[in-house]
Design a protein around this motif. Structure first.
Motif, PDB file in Angstrom:
ATOM      1  N   VAL A 165       2.213   1.599  -3.549  1.00 40.31           N
ATOM      2  CA  VAL A 165       1.154   2.047  -4.465  1.00 40.31           C
ATOM      3  C   VAL A 165       0.828   3.512  -4.211  1.00 40.31           C
ATOM      4  CG1 VAL A 165      -1.300   1.754  -5.027  1.00 40.31           C
ATOM      5  CG2 VAL A 165       0.183  -0.245  -4.816  1.00 40.31           C
ATOM      6  N   LEU A 166       0.785   3.914  -2.945  1.00 37.16           N
ATOM      7  CA  LEU A 166       0.531   5.319  -2.613  1.00 37.16           C
ATOM      8  C   LEU A 166       1.615   6.224  -3.174  1.00 37.16           C
ATOM      9  CD1 LEU A 166      -1.236   7.391  -1.098  1.00 37.16           C
ATOM     10  CD2 LEU A 166       0.214   6.976   0.899  1.00 37.16           C
ATOM     11  N   LEU A 226       1.014   6.523  -6.924  1.00 39.96           N
ATOM     12  CA  LEU A 226      -0.139   7.384  -7.196  1.00 39.96           C
ATOM     13  C   LEU A 226       0.174   8.848  -6.917  1.00 39.96           C
ATOM     14  CD1 LEU A 226      -3.053   5.214  -5.766  1.00 39.96           C
ATOM     15  CD2 LEU A 226      -2.588   5.738  -8.170  1.00 39.96           C
ATOM     16  N   ASN A 227       0.929   9.098  -5.846  1.00 36.72           N
ATOM     17  CA  ASN A 227       1.320  10.478  -5.540  1.00 36.72           C
ATOM     18  C   ASN A 227       2.234  11.054  -6.606  1.00 36.72           C
ATOM     19  OD1 ASN A 227      -0.173  10.845  -3.228  1.00 36.72           O
ATOM     20  ND2 ASN A 227       1.469  10.192  -1.860  1.00 36.72           N
ATOM     21  N   THR A 255      -5.611   4.136  -3.332  1.00 35.75           N
ATOM     22  CA  THR A 255      -4.680   3.095  -2.915  1.00 35.75           C
ATOM     23  C   THR A 255      -5.445   1.886  -2.394  1.00 35.75           C
ATOM     24  OG1 THR A 255      -2.997   4.725  -2.341  1.00 35.75           O
ATOM     25  CG2 THR A 255      -2.773   2.553  -1.349  1.00 35.75           C
ATOM     26  N   SER A 256      -6.459   2.139  -1.583  1.00 29.83           N
ATOM     27  CA  SER A 256      -7.282   1.058  -1.052  1.00 29.83           C
ATOM     28  C   SER A 256      -7.963   0.287  -2.174  1.00 29.83           C
ATOM     29  CB  SER A 256      -8.323   1.637  -0.097  1.00 29.83           C
ATOM     30  OG  SER A 256      -9.228   0.659   0.312  1.00 29.83           O
ATOM     31  N   ALA A 288       0.831  -1.207   0.000  1.00 25.90           N
ATOM     32  CA  ALA A 288       0.000   0.000   0.000  1.00 25.90           C
ATOM     33  C   ALA A 288       0.862   1.252   0.000  1.00 25.90           C
ATOM     34  CB  ALA A 288      -0.927  -0.006   1.203  1.00 25.90           C
ATOM     35  N   SER A 289       1.944   1.224   0.738  1.00 25.71           N
ATOM     36  CA  SER A 289       2.852   2.367   0.771  1.00 25.71           C
ATOM     37  C   SER A 289       3.491   2.596  -0.592  1.00 25.71           C
ATOM     38  CB  SER A 289       3.919   2.131   1.836  1.00 25.71           C
ATOM     39  OG  SER A 289       4.776   3.221   1.928  1.00 25.71           O
ATOM     40  N   VAL A 312      -5.145  -1.889  -3.883  1.00 24.68           N
ATOM     41  CA  VAL A 312      -4.595  -2.960  -3.044  1.00 24.68           C
ATOM     42  C   VAL A 312      -5.650  -4.031  -2.766  1.00 24.68           C
ATOM     43  CG1 VAL A 312      -3.596  -3.486  -0.788  1.00 24.68           C
ATOM     44  CG2 VAL A 312      -2.810  -1.496  -2.057  1.00 24.68           C
ATOM     45  N   LEU A 328      -5.476   8.042  -0.757  1.00 23.48           N
ATOM     46  CA  LEU A 328      -5.564   6.868   0.110  1.00 23.48           C
ATOM     47  C   LEU A 328      -6.716   5.950  -0.313  1.00 23.48           C
ATOM     48  CD1 LEU A 328      -4.842   8.337   3.650  1.00 23.48           C
ATOM     49  CD2 LEU A 328      -3.460   6.694   2.394  1.00 23.48           C
TER      50      LEU A 328
END
Length: 123
Positions: A47-48, A51-52, A86-87, A44-45, A90, A83
């Motif tokens: 992917v975040l 995305l950022n 991201t959710s 998740a970190s 994931v 976020l």
């Protein structure tokens, strides 16, 4: 701060916040944020971060008028949107109960990252 240390720190923040939101100290927000494992937090970190780097600048430019009108407070909503996205990428092993929970997590993560980045900038 460099890329990989930021990934690990964000994963630790995800795990800490998930643990807090599973406890009774969270009050009405109990069980509103779920991370199934350390590996999911790392994914998740990562992917975040992607995305950022890719999506957030586009959304920032598109939402610039409302960000200016709200004196920058809309950027918190953009962080929460990242976020949520991201959710979605994931899956169910990284989940928020509501957008309100996502906003709270986004605010806490922003504060933690600001403090940690300031600490590493001084050192």
């Amino acid at each position: 701060m460099r890329f990989w240390p930021r990934i690990f720190i964000n994963a630790l923040i995800f795990l800490a916040l998930a643990g807090f939101f599973q406890s009774t100290l969270a009050g009405s927000f109990q069980n509103s944020f779920y991370v199934s494992s350390v590996w999911v937090a790392l994914l998740a970190s990562f992917v975040l971060a992607l995305l950022n780097a890719v999506v957030k600048p586009i959304l920032f430019v598109l939402s610039l008028p409302i960000t200016i009108l709200t004196l920058g407070l809309f950027s918190v909503v953009l962080n929460a949107a990242m976020l949520e996205l991201t959710s979605w990428f994931v899956g169910s092993s990284f989940a928020f109960a509501s957008f309100g929970t996502t906003l709270i997590i986004a605010i806490i993560m922003s504060l933690c990252n600001a403090i940690i980045s300031d600490h590493f900038a001084r050192g």
